[in-house]
Design a protein around this motif. Structure first.
Motif, PDB file in Angstrom:
ATOM      1  N   VAL A  42    -100.937  13.909 -21.931  1.00 43.35           N
ATOM      2  CA  VAL A  42    -101.734  15.089 -21.676  1.00 43.35           C
ATOM      3  C   VAL A  42    -100.838  16.233 -21.238  1.00 43.35           C
ATOM      4  O   VAL A  42     -99.917  16.022 -20.447  1.00 43.35           O
ATOM      5  CB  VAL A  42    -102.767  14.779 -20.577  1.00 43.35           C
ATOM      6  CG1 VAL A  42    -103.570  16.011 -20.222  1.00 43.35           C
ATOM      7  CG2 VAL A  42    -103.676  13.655 -21.042  1.00 43.35           C
ATOM      8  N   GLY A  73     -92.257   9.141 -11.935  1.00 45.60           N
ATOM      9  CA  GLY A  73     -93.663   9.480 -12.141  1.00 45.60           C
ATOM     10  C   GLY A  73     -93.911  10.632 -13.093  1.00 45.60           C
ATOM     11  O   GLY A  73     -95.045  11.072 -13.258  1.00 45.60           O
ATOM     12  N   THR A  74     -92.863  11.136 -13.755  1.00 47.68           N
ATOM     13  CA  THR A  74     -93.065  12.269 -14.667  1.00 47.68           C
ATOM     14  C   THR A  74     -93.516  11.830 -16.058  1.00 47.68           C
ATOM     15  O   THR A  74     -93.875  12.663 -16.888  1.00 47.68           O
ATOM     16  CB  THR A  74     -91.773  13.118 -14.825  1.00 47.68           C
ATOM     17  OG1 THR A  74     -90.672  12.242 -15.066  1.00 47.68           O
ATOM     18  CG2 THR A  74     -91.505  13.956 -13.604  1.00 47.68           C
ATOM     19  N   GLY A  75     -93.473  10.523 -16.328  1.00 44.55           N
ATOM     20  CA  GLY A  75     -93.949  10.050 -17.629  1.00 44.55           C
ATOM     21  C   GLY A  75     -92.845   9.580 -18.555  1.00 44.55           C
ATOM     22  O   GLY A  75     -93.023   9.568 -19.775  1.00 44.55           O
ATOM     23  N   LYS A  76     -91.719   9.155 -17.979  1.00 46.66           N
ATOM     24  CA  LYS A  76     -90.588   8.745 -18.826  1.00 46.66           C
ATOM     25  C   LYS A  76     -90.947   7.522 -19.681  1.00 46.66           C
ATOM     26  O   LYS A  76     -90.668   7.490 -20.881  1.00 46.66           O
ATOM     27  CB  LYS A  76     -89.354   8.425 -17.957  1.00 46.66           C
ATOM     28  CG  LYS A  76     -88.840   9.642 -17.191  1.00 46.66           C
ATOM     29  CD  LYS A  76     -87.542   9.359 -16.466  1.00 46.66           C
ATOM     30  CE  LYS A  76     -87.673   8.381 -15.319  1.00 46.66           C
ATOM     31  NZ  LYS A  76     -88.536   8.857 -14.223  1.00 46.66           N
ATOM     32  N   GLU A  77     -91.577   6.537 -19.048  1.00 45.92           N
ATOM     33  CA  GLU A  77     -91.916   5.334 -19.808  1.00 45.92           C
ATOM     34  C   GLU A  77     -92.984   5.632 -20.866  1.00 45.92           C
ATOM     35  O   GLU A  77     -92.930   5.136 -21.991  1.00 45.92           O
ATOM     36  CB  GLU A  77     -92.399   4.229 -18.852  1.00 45.92           C
ATOM     37  CG  GLU A  77     -92.700   2.949 -19.594  1.00 45.92           C
ATOM     38  CD  GLU A  77     -92.728   1.712 -18.706  1.00 45.92           C
ATOM     39  OE1 GLU A  77     -92.292   1.777 -17.542  1.00 45.92           O
ATOM     40  OE2 GLU A  77     -93.205   0.676 -19.209  1.00 45.92           O
ATOM     41  N   LEU A  78     -93.930   6.465 -20.490  1.00 41.60           N
ATOM     42  CA  LEU A  78     -94.992   6.852 -21.430  1.00 41.60           C
ATOM     43  C   LEU A  78     -94.399   7.519 -22.675  1.00 41.60           C
ATOM     44  O   LEU A  78     -94.794   7.234 -23.808  1.00 41.60           O
ATOM     45  CB  LEU A  78     -95.930   7.826 -20.702  1.00 41.60           C
ATOM     46  CG  LEU A  78     -97.160   8.293 -21.444  1.00 41.60           C
ATOM     47  CD1 LEU A  78     -98.161   7.156 -21.574  1.00 41.60           C
ATOM     48  CD2 LEU A  78     -97.805   9.472 -20.728  1.00 41.60           C
ATOM     49  N   VAL A 107     -96.915  12.844 -11.905  1.00 36.57           N
ATOM     50  CA  VAL A 107     -98.187  12.467 -12.531  1.00 36.57           C
ATOM     51  C   VAL A 107     -98.729  11.158 -11.936  1.00 36.57           C
ATOM     52  O   VAL A 107     -99.942  10.983 -11.809  1.00 36.57           O
ATOM     53  CB  VAL A 107     -98.033  12.348 -14.063  1.00 36.57           C
ATOM     54  CG1 VAL A 107     -99.375  12.041 -14.714  1.00 36.57           C
ATOM     55  CG2 VAL A 107     -97.454  13.628 -14.647  1.00 36.57           C
ATOM     56  N   ARG A 108     -97.820  10.268 -11.546  1.00 41.12           N
ATOM     57  CA  ARG A 108     -98.287   9.010 -10.948  1.00 41.12           C
ATOM     58  C   ARG A 108     -99.092   9.285  -9.679  1.00 41.12           C
ATOM     59  O   ARG A 108    -100.151   8.693  -9.467  1.00 41.12           O
ATOM     60  CB  ARG A 108     -97.097   8.083 -10.644  1.00 41.12           C
ATOM     61  CG  ARG A 108     -97.538   6.723 -10.111  1.00 41.12           C
ATOM     62  CD  ARG A 108     -96.383   5.758  -9.893  1.00 41.12           C
ATOM     63  NE  ARG A 108     -95.779   5.340 -11.148  1.00 41.12           N
ATOM     64  CZ  ARG A 108     -94.537   5.619 -11.506  1.00 41.12           C
ATOM     65  NH1 ARG A 108     -93.748   6.306 -10.710  1.00 41.12           N
ATOM     66  NH2 ARG A 108     -94.065   5.191 -12.661  1.00 41.12           N
ATOM     67  N   GLU A 115    -102.462  10.760 -10.664  1.00 38.52           N
ATOM     68  CA  GLU A 115    -103.347   9.716 -11.189  1.00 38.52           C
ATOM     69  C   GLU A 115    -103.954   8.910 -10.039  1.00 38.52           C
ATOM     70  O   GLU A 115    -105.163   8.679  -9.993  1.00 38.52           O
ATOM     71  CB  GLU A 115    -102.558   8.789 -12.142  1.00 38.52           C
ATOM     72  CG  GLU A 115    -103.404   7.641 -12.669  1.00 38.52           C
ATOM     73  CD  GLU A 115    -102.763   6.868 -13.822  1.00 38.52           C
ATOM     74  OE1 GLU A 115    -101.609   7.154 -14.196  1.00 38.52           O
ATOM     75  OE2 GLU A 115    -103.451   5.964 -14.347  1.00 38.52           O
TER      76      GLU A 115
HETATM   77  N1  LIG Z   1     -98.366  13.711 -19.540  1.00 34.93           N
HETATM   78  C1  LIG Z   1     -99.050  12.607 -19.155  1.00 34.93           C
HETATM   79  N2  LIG Z   1    -100.293  12.402 -19.621  1.00 34.93           N
HETATM   80  C2  LIG Z   1    -101.009  11.324 -19.247  1.00 34.93           C
HETATM   81  N3  LIG Z   1    -100.558  10.385 -18.409  1.00 34.93           N
HETATM   82  C3  LIG Z   1     -99.325  10.529 -17.909  1.00 34.93           C
HETATM   83  C4  LIG Z   1     -98.492  11.646 -18.258  1.00 34.93           C
HETATM   84  N4  LIG Z   1     -97.309  11.515 -17.629  1.00 34.93           N
HETATM   85  C5  LIG Z   1     -97.382  10.393 -16.907  1.00 34.93           C
HETATM   86  N5  LIG Z   1     -98.572   9.771 -17.068  1.00 34.93           N
HETATM   87  C6  LIG Z   1     -99.037   8.545 -16.394  1.00 34.93           C
HETATM   88  O1  LIG Z   1     -98.458   8.557 -15.088  1.00 34.93           O
HETATM   89  C7  LIG Z   1     -98.011   7.257 -14.725  1.00 34.93           C
HETATM   90  C8  LIG Z   1     -96.513   7.298 -14.462  1.00 34.93           C
HETATM   91  O2  LIG Z   1     -95.818   7.503 -15.696  1.00 34.93           O
HETATM   92  P1  LIG Z   1     -94.475   6.706 -16.077  1.00 34.93           P
HETATM   93  O3  LIG Z   1     -94.252   6.891 -17.531  1.00 34.93           O
HETATM   94  O4  LIG Z   1     -94.522   5.301 -15.566  1.00 34.93           O
HETATM   95  O5  LIG Z   1     -93.423   7.566 -15.232  1.00 34.93           O
HETATM   96  P2  LIG Z   1     -91.878   7.298 -14.943  1.00 34.93           P
HETATM   97  O6  LIG Z   1     -91.413   6.220 -15.905  1.00 34.93           O
HETATM   98  O7  LIG Z   1     -91.221   8.624 -15.204  1.00 34.93           O
HETATM   99  O8  LIG Z   1     -91.794   6.909 -13.507  1.00 34.93           O
HETATM  100  C9  LIG Z   1     -98.399   6.339 -15.864  1.00 34.93           C
HETATM  101  O9  LIG Z   1     -99.647   5.744 -15.575  1.00 34.93           O
HETATM  102  C10 LIG Z   1     -98.503   7.284 -17.045  1.00 34.93           C
HETATM  103  O10 LIG Z   1     -99.383   6.781 -18.020  1.00 34.93           O
END
Ligand SMILES: Nc1ncnc2c1ncn2[C@@H]1O[C@H](COP(=O)(O)OP(=O)(O)O)[C@@H](O)[C@H]1O
Ligand SMILES: [Mg+2]
Length: 331
Positions: A16, A46-51, A232-233, A236
């Motif tokens: 998103v 928590g920025t969405g790296k894995e996503l 983002v974590r 959420e």
């Molecule tokens: N842009 C985004 N849109 C929707 N969900 C997101 C977004 N970025 C992060 N998330 C959600 O936030 C949480 C943390 O993301 P994650 O990929 O694990 O972060 P990181 O690996 O950077 O610590 C997950 O549940 C992920 O699905």
């Protein structure tokens, strides 16, 4: 969906965001998905790296094959080696059977080496070879194993500093840093905050079978101005908690955690205290405070896209006081 731009025609994971930076990341992702190059994803926790890594995999021709994430920071060094590369029976005392490592499991697919900055030096050498030759031996093994794996690495560390400090191999850094994707922290893309709130409210209200909640304008303002250290974590989790705990469907400022509503005093700027110069002693308090004031005002204006009334509200001063201060500080 309608929360943000979807990547390509299929969107198996929802990312998103509609801010210009996120749109640039979508474009970059679409480009890298169809090539085999190594990707290095940088960003705070928590920025969405894995996503994003998962999404790249799902948009690549490897989508039908495994996506294997490994958190290099969570597994102690000696175990990490056998986790990644596997081991032969009898390689060490507890190796009672042969074990396939993550690289072999990921064959044909993608491996995500998360927290790559935590990888012990000894394994960095072995990883370098995998990056160059796509081959390795299991721990205690003689046979060379070849794999076809796409490598994505992620870290919240500044790897260039780690290289300078001798904690991370320079050659490995260059091998990994082929296509860097930098995800900015949430506080730097505040445009996305309302979209993300909506997205997670919908997600959890559906999951818990509850009516969606509405956020008042005042509460939304607080959410948009908060610094989101957990990114983002954290957002959420906040939305999930509100959905579970609220009895009515309206979120007011008083429903938000205190860390968001309490007035923060941002960090002081560095004091330019040049102690190598014998003629400079002490600090000019007035100049330092004016500098600090200027920075805070610029920060508030940036956060509110130049809207003075909102910036003033954020700073807890009148709009006219803000304008006077801006004049005095030459802003
Ligand atoms: N842009 C985004 N849109 C929707 N969900 C997101 C977004 N970025 C992060 N998330 C959600 O936030 C949480 C943390 O993301 P994650 O990929 O694990 O972060 P990181 O690996 O950077 O610590 C997950 O549940 C992920 O699905
Ligand atoms: Mg992660």
């Amino acid at each position: 969906m309608g929360y943000g731009t979807s990547l390509g025609s299929v969107s198996p994971v929802s990312i998103v965001g509609n801010s210009p930076v996120i749109k640039r990341i979508y474009e970059l992702m679409a480009k890298v998905a169809c090539c085999q190059s190594t990707v290095l994803i940088l960003g705070e926790s928590g920025t969405g790296k894995e996503l994003i890594a998962r999404s790249i995999h799902l948009h690549s021709e490897r989508q039908g094959r495994p996506f294997i994430p490994v958190n290099c920071g969570a597994i102690p060094g000696d175990l990490l080696e056998s986790e990644l590369f596997g081991h032969e029976k009898g390689a060490f005392t507890s190796a009672v059977a042969t074990r396939i490592g993550r690289f072999e499991l990921a064959d044909g697919g993608t491996i995500l080496l998360d927290e790559i900055g935590e990888m012990p030096q000894m394994l960095q050498v072995k990883l370098l070879r995998v990056l160059q030759e796509r081959s390795f031996e299991r721990v205690g093994g003689m046979k060379t194993i070849n794999v076809d794996v796409r490598i994505i690495a992620a870290t919240n560390q500044d790897l260039e500093t780690a290289v300078k400090d001798g904690r991370f191999r320079e050659d490995l850094f260059y091998r990994l840093n082929v296509i860097p994707i930098e995800i900015p922290p949430l506080r730097k893309r505040a445009d996305d905050i309302p979209l993300l709130c909506r997205f997670f409210i919908d997600k959890y209200s559906e999951r818990f079978g509850r009516k969606p909640i509405t956020i008042t304008e005042e509460a939304a303002h607080i959410l948009a101005c908060y610094s989101w250290p957990g990114n983002v974590r954290e957002l959420e989790n906040t939305m999930e908690r509100l959905l579970v705990l609220k009895d009515d469907n309206i979120v007011k400022p008083s429903d938000l955690p205190e860390r968001m509503t309490g007035k923060r005093i941002p960090e002081l700027p560095d004091i330019d205290d040049d102690d190598t110069n014998p003629f400079v002693s002490g600090v000019d308090l007035n100049a330092a405070l004016a500098g600090y004031e200027k920075r805070l005002i610029l920060h508030a204006l940036e956060l509110h896209r130049g809207v003075k009334s909102q910036a003033a509200k954020y700073l807890n001063i009148n709009r006219t006081t803000l304008i006077e201060k801006m004049k005095r500080l030459g802003l």
